[in-house]
Structures are given as C-alpha cells and as structure tokens.
Enzyme design. Structure first.
Site, PDB file in Angstrom:
ATOM      1  N   ARG A 194       9.215 -83.866  24.684  1.00  0.00           N
ATOM      2  CA  ARG A 194       8.470 -84.723  25.614  1.00  0.00           C
ATOM      3  C   ARG A 194       9.111 -84.729  26.992  1.00  0.00           C
ATOM      4  NH1 ARG A 194       7.421 -85.968  20.504  1.00  0.00           N
ATOM      5  NH2 ARG A 194       5.561 -87.140  19.909  1.00  0.00           N
ATOM      6  N   ARG A 250      -1.175 -74.247   9.628  1.00  0.00           N
ATOM      7  CA  ARG A 250      -1.171 -75.713   9.716  1.00  0.00           C
ATOM      8  C   ARG A 250      -2.434 -76.247  10.394  1.00  0.00           C
ATOM      9  NH1 ARG A 250       4.586 -77.706  11.678  1.00  0.00           N
ATOM     10  NH2 ARG A 250       3.673 -79.680  11.011  1.00  0.00           N
ATOM     11  N   SER A 296       0.034 -90.030  12.816  1.00  0.00           N
ATOM     12  CA  SER A 296       0.697 -88.833  13.323  1.00  0.00           C
ATOM     13  C   SER A 296       0.965 -88.976  14.806  1.00  0.00           C
ATOM     14  CB  SER A 296      -0.198 -87.610  13.080  1.00  0.00           C
ATOM     15  OG  SER A 296       0.147 -86.573  13.982  1.00  0.00           O
ATOM     16  N   GLN A 303       1.930 -86.656  16.672  1.00  0.00           N
ATOM     17  CA  GLN A 303       1.422 -85.464  17.377  1.00  0.00           C
ATOM     18  C   GLN A 303      -0.036 -85.659  17.744  1.00  0.00           C
ATOM     19  OE1 GLN A 303       2.470 -82.163  14.838  1.00  0.00           O
ATOM     20  NE2 GLN A 303       4.641 -82.332  15.349  1.00  0.00           N
ATOM     21  N   ASP A 314      10.114 -86.907   8.225  1.00  0.00           N
ATOM     22  CA  ASP A 314      10.873 -85.650   8.265  1.00  0.00           C
ATOM     23  C   ASP A 314      12.133 -85.693   7.391  1.00  0.00           C
ATOM     24  OD1 ASP A 314       9.002 -84.607   9.956  1.00  0.00           O
ATOM     25  OD2 ASP A 314      10.141 -85.027  11.786  1.00  0.00           O
ATOM     26  N   ARG A 364      14.135 -77.865   7.517  1.00  0.00           N
ATOM     27  CA  ARG A 364      14.623 -79.063   6.817  1.00  0.00           C
ATOM     28  C   ARG A 364      14.862 -78.784   5.329  1.00  0.00           C
ATOM     29  NH1 ARG A 364      14.785 -82.323  11.091  1.00  0.00           N
ATOM     30  NH2 ARG A 364      12.956 -82.414  12.446  1.00  0.00           N
TER      31      ARG A 364
HETATM   32  C1  S3P Z   1       6.614 -85.239  15.591  1.00  0.00           C
HETATM   33  C2  S3P Z   1       5.761 -85.919  14.764  1.00  0.00           C
HETATM   34  C3  S3P Z   1       5.748 -85.763  13.301  1.00  0.00           C
HETATM   35  C4  S3P Z   1       7.006 -85.087  12.798  1.00  0.00           C
HETATM   36  C5  S3P Z   1       7.369 -83.884  13.627  1.00  0.00           C
HETATM   37  C6  S3P Z   1       7.606 -84.298  15.073  1.00  0.00           C
HETATM   38  C7  S3P Z   1       6.537 -85.471  17.037  1.00  0.00           C
HETATM   39  O1  S3P Z   1       4.643 -84.958  12.935  1.00  0.00           O
HETATM   40  O2  S3P Z   1       6.854 -84.708  11.448  1.00  0.00           O
HETATM   41  O3  S3P Z   1       8.537 -83.285  13.126  1.00  0.00           O
HETATM   42  O4  S3P Z   1       7.465 -85.074  17.772  1.00  0.00           O
HETATM   43  O5  S3P Z   1       5.552 -86.070  17.495  1.00  0.00           O
HETATM   44  P1  S3P Z   1       3.189 -85.598  12.686  1.00  0.00           P
HETATM   45  O6  S3P Z   1       2.668 -86.084  13.986  1.00  0.00           O
HETATM   46  O7  S3P Z   1       2.371 -84.446  12.140  1.00  0.00           O
HETATM   47  O8  S3P Z   1       3.383 -86.689  11.691  1.00  0.00           O
END
Ligand code: S3P
Length: 428
Positions: A26, A122, A167, A169, A315, A388
């Site tokens: 970010r 994915r 999520s 993301q 994670d 991981r």
């Molecule tokens: C992350 C969000 C998580 C996490 C990933 C990093 C992020 O994924 O598992 O390692 O930096 O926003 P999801 O948004 O798919 O839950």
C-alpha cells in the site's frame, strides 16, 4: 530447492521480522498516486512487494531504492499514471493484482495483468464484478474471473458494495477505484478485514469513514506524499511465535511487530492455547500499533476458532495448524473456506502435509480438525509453491522426531527472504 530441517532442542535470540507485506504494497501504491515524494522505511523486499514496484514502474512511476528497505516513490498524482506497452506481471501476488485492478479501473487507458500459475488460478471476479459495476471494462478468461485480465478504465460511478467475503483485497480494490468516482463509494463486508488501506489512505489525505464493517471513501481527493515507516509483519512473526512455543527450550524476542487489531488474531488464539507471549515496547508508528513479542516454550492445548476471528488470522492458519498438531486435544478451525483460494489450497495442503508427519487431520469444507499432542515424525514436505506452507512445515519439523525435508523451500522468498537463515541463527 529442497532443504533439510533437523529437529531443534532450543531456539534463542532476537529477530527483527521483515516489513509488513500488506503495508509495504500500500505504501508504494499510494505513494505513486500522491503529489510529491513518499519515503518508505522498512519496506519488505520480498518477491510480492517487488512485483508491485515493477508494475508501478511500468505505469511510469519512478521508484528509487536508496538503501536496504528504503524507497523513494516519486508520486505522479491521482491522474498521472501512463499506459504501459508491457504486460503487468504480478508474479505470485494477489494483493498486487487485486489492488492494482482497483487503481487501473480508474485510468483512462488499457492495461493487461497476469502472473504465475498460482495467480492465474485464483478468483478475480470478486474484484472485477464490483469494478465493472462502477464502469470499468474488464475482460479475462471465465468471464473476467481468471487472469490474464485486460482493463480499460475511466469514467467511474460510485457504488455501495455489499461484499460477500471479508477480504481486504476486495475492499481495497473498490475503495481505490472509488478515488476515481465522483461522490462517495462504500463497501460493507461480513466481518472487518485488515484496515491498512483505510488507515493509510486517510494519512495521505483522503476522506475515509468507517462504521463497523462499512467503509466509505470520497472521490478525487488530493493525496499528499508521506513518510511511511513499515512495521514488522505479524504474519512472518507468527512462524517464530509457534516455533518458540513448541521447541522445548529457549526464548525469542521479535521486535517492532505490527499489532493492528485487525491482524492480531494469532495472539488471541495462541493465548487461548496456553502460549507464553509477552508484549513490550508498545508504540504507534505511521498510524499502526507496534510492539515487541517475547515467546517462551509452553504446553499448548487445542481450541475451536471461527467467525470474526478468521479474517484477523487468515494468513496464519497454516502455522496455527502446526501449533494445533503439537497441542493436547482437538483443534477445530471453521469459517475459513477462503483458505482454498490462497496461494495454494491451504486446507488441502495443511492436511496433506501434517498427515505425512503422522498427525490425524480431517479436512472440512470450511476448515480443519486436528487431533494434536502425539509425537510428529520427520517427513518429506511439499510447499506447493506456497510461501506460508514452506515456512509452516519447517516449523513443524523443528519439534518432530527425525529429519524433514522441505521441497520448494524457495517459495519463502515471497514474503520472508531470510526465513531459513533466521531460523538457523536461533538454534542454540
Ligand atoms: C491481504 C489480504 C488478505 C491476505 C493477503 C493480503 C491484503 O487476502 O490473505 O495475504 O494485503 O489486503 P484477502 O483479501 O483475499 O482475504
């Protein structure tokens, strides 16, 4: 690369875990969209975050590495990115792919994104659907679900999006696109996911409001460059929290670890399992809480976890499964179906690898059931190209009887390039 891991009698010493992966991505992305020069300290030079740097460079952003972990991002302003003649390769990084999709949805030009075989499997529809609702045109395999993806952005409308998954993301992609939509863009999610985007966008000058699991951002802010200090990654610290708990002797101090309450579920659960973890030197750095964690060996017991705790430790579940294998009694992890669409199917992978070590594990549709407390046997573990999983299985090997081998150990470089050297250094 195959590595041999011998059992450990004692682990002792201090570790400055590498910078937080989520915060590193970010910082460099928001720096690129800001006016002025953003200086970043403690940046994670792991493969995932370097993919973000390389994609942004292709979009015309100048990023200098001034020292190890120190970056200078020459911000282009919200509207300053340029169309790239090259494909944007995100490697193994879901965060790069999904957050960049949000940014690119706002750009009046065409981009193509792809990545490694794992990323091309994915699901991206969770991001491309809301972005298409806002007005971005996105094409990809399976109706825009699978990369390679082509994006033509621009002219976005704000939306109020009800995300079906917790999520960060997804939330971040919609909020970033919302920077390019006139008015207020909202995202609501079933449980609160990590909130680094909200915290950092606000620090850069965006108007971001949060009420429970609902977040709103106002379009077209002027983002101002910031100096960002990245905390250590609690997701990387987790491997040592579990190692230091299960190996029978020693003490590990993990310094400057990010303790954001949307990320610290591992501390809650290890605490419930009976782990001995002390927090010292708590402080706030660049809007994120940090502290040192001191872990000592302890007798662990099984726990049941699910619900709102899951996004706070999503994670960490591979290494938590290892802790469960060493804990007396049964551990049940539920509401974690998201694990199936991580870098590997982590429900299947954790079950398969722990079974090899002699652990009784049941694969559930949304998690794992693990019967712990019996001695583990060294085995030939497989990372499935998942960083991981590689590190979690190395932790499992530390307390096992006999030698283990980790095939695909190099995957650790995605988030923790020095992991195996650090582990070696702690052996006493
Ligand atoms: C992350 C969000 C998580 C996490 C990933 C990093 C992020 O994924 O598992 O390692 O930096 O926003 P999801 O948004 O798919 O839950």
């Amino acid at each position: 690369m195959e590595l041999t891991i011998n059992p450990a009698k004692s682990l002792r010493g201090q570790v400055a875990v590498p910078g937080d992966k989520s915060v590193s991505h970010r910082a460099v992305m928001f720096g690129a969209l800001a006016e002025g020069i953003t200086e970043i300290e403690g940046f994670l030079a792991g493969e995932d975050c370097l993919s973000t740097v390389s994609c942004l460079r292709k979009l015309g952003v100048t990023i200098d590495e001034t020292a190890e972990g120190s970056l200078k991002v020459h911000g282009k302003g919200l509207q300053g990115l340029a169309e790239s003649g090259e494909v944007l390769d995100v490697g193994n990084s879901g965060t790069t792919m999904r957050l960049l999709l949000g940014i690119l949805a706002g750009q009046p030009f065409f981009s193509v994104l792809t990545g490694d075989p794992s990323i091309r499997r994915r699901p991206m529809a969770r991001v491309t659907l809301p972005l298409a609702k806002m007005g971005a045109r996105i094409l990809g395999r399976q109706d825009g679900n699978l990369a390679p993806l082509g994006v033509r952005g621009g002219n976005l409308q704000p939306i109020a999006y009800e995300s079906p998954v917790a999520s960060a993301q997804v939330k971040s992609a919609v909020l970033l696109a919302g920077l390019y939509a006139k008015g207020v863009t909202e995202v609501n999610e079933p449980y609160v996911s990590r909130d680094h985007t909200e915290r950092m966008l606000r620090a850069f000058g965006a108007k971001v409001e949060r009420a429970g699991a609902r977040v709103a951002v106002e379009g077209f802010p002027v983002l101002q460059a910031q100096n960002v200090k990245i905390p250590g990654d609690i997701s990387s610290a987790a491997f040592f929290l579990v190692s230091g708990s299960i190996v029978r002797d020693g003490e590990i101090r993990l310094t400057n670890v990010g303790l954001n309450p949307t990320r610290d579920g591992i501390l809650t659960v290890l605490g419930e399992m009976g782990a001995s973890i002390r927090i010292e030197n708590q402080a706030e750095v660049s809007g994120e809480p940090v502290g040192d964690l001191i872990v000592r060996p302890a007798e662990l017991r099984g726990v049941r976890i699910g619900g709102s705790l899951i996004p706070r430790l999503i994670d960490e579940i591979p290494v938590l499964a290892v802790a469960a294998a060493y804990a007396h009694g049964v551990t049940e992890i539920r509401d974690a179906a998201e694990l199936k669409v991580k870098e590997s199917n982590r429900i299947a992978a954790a079950a398969r690898e722990l079974v090899k070590m002699g652990v009784r594990v049941e694969e559930l549709s949304d998690g794992l059931k693990i019967w712990g407390g019996k001695p583990l046997q060294g085995a030939a573990a497989e990372s499935s190209g998942d960083h991981r999983m590689a590190m979690a299985m190395a932790v499992a090997a530390l307390g096992a009887e006999g030698v283990s081998r980790i095939n695909g150990a190099e995957a650790a470089a995605v988030s923790f390039p020095d992991f195996f050297e650090t582990l070696q250094r702690l052996r006493t």
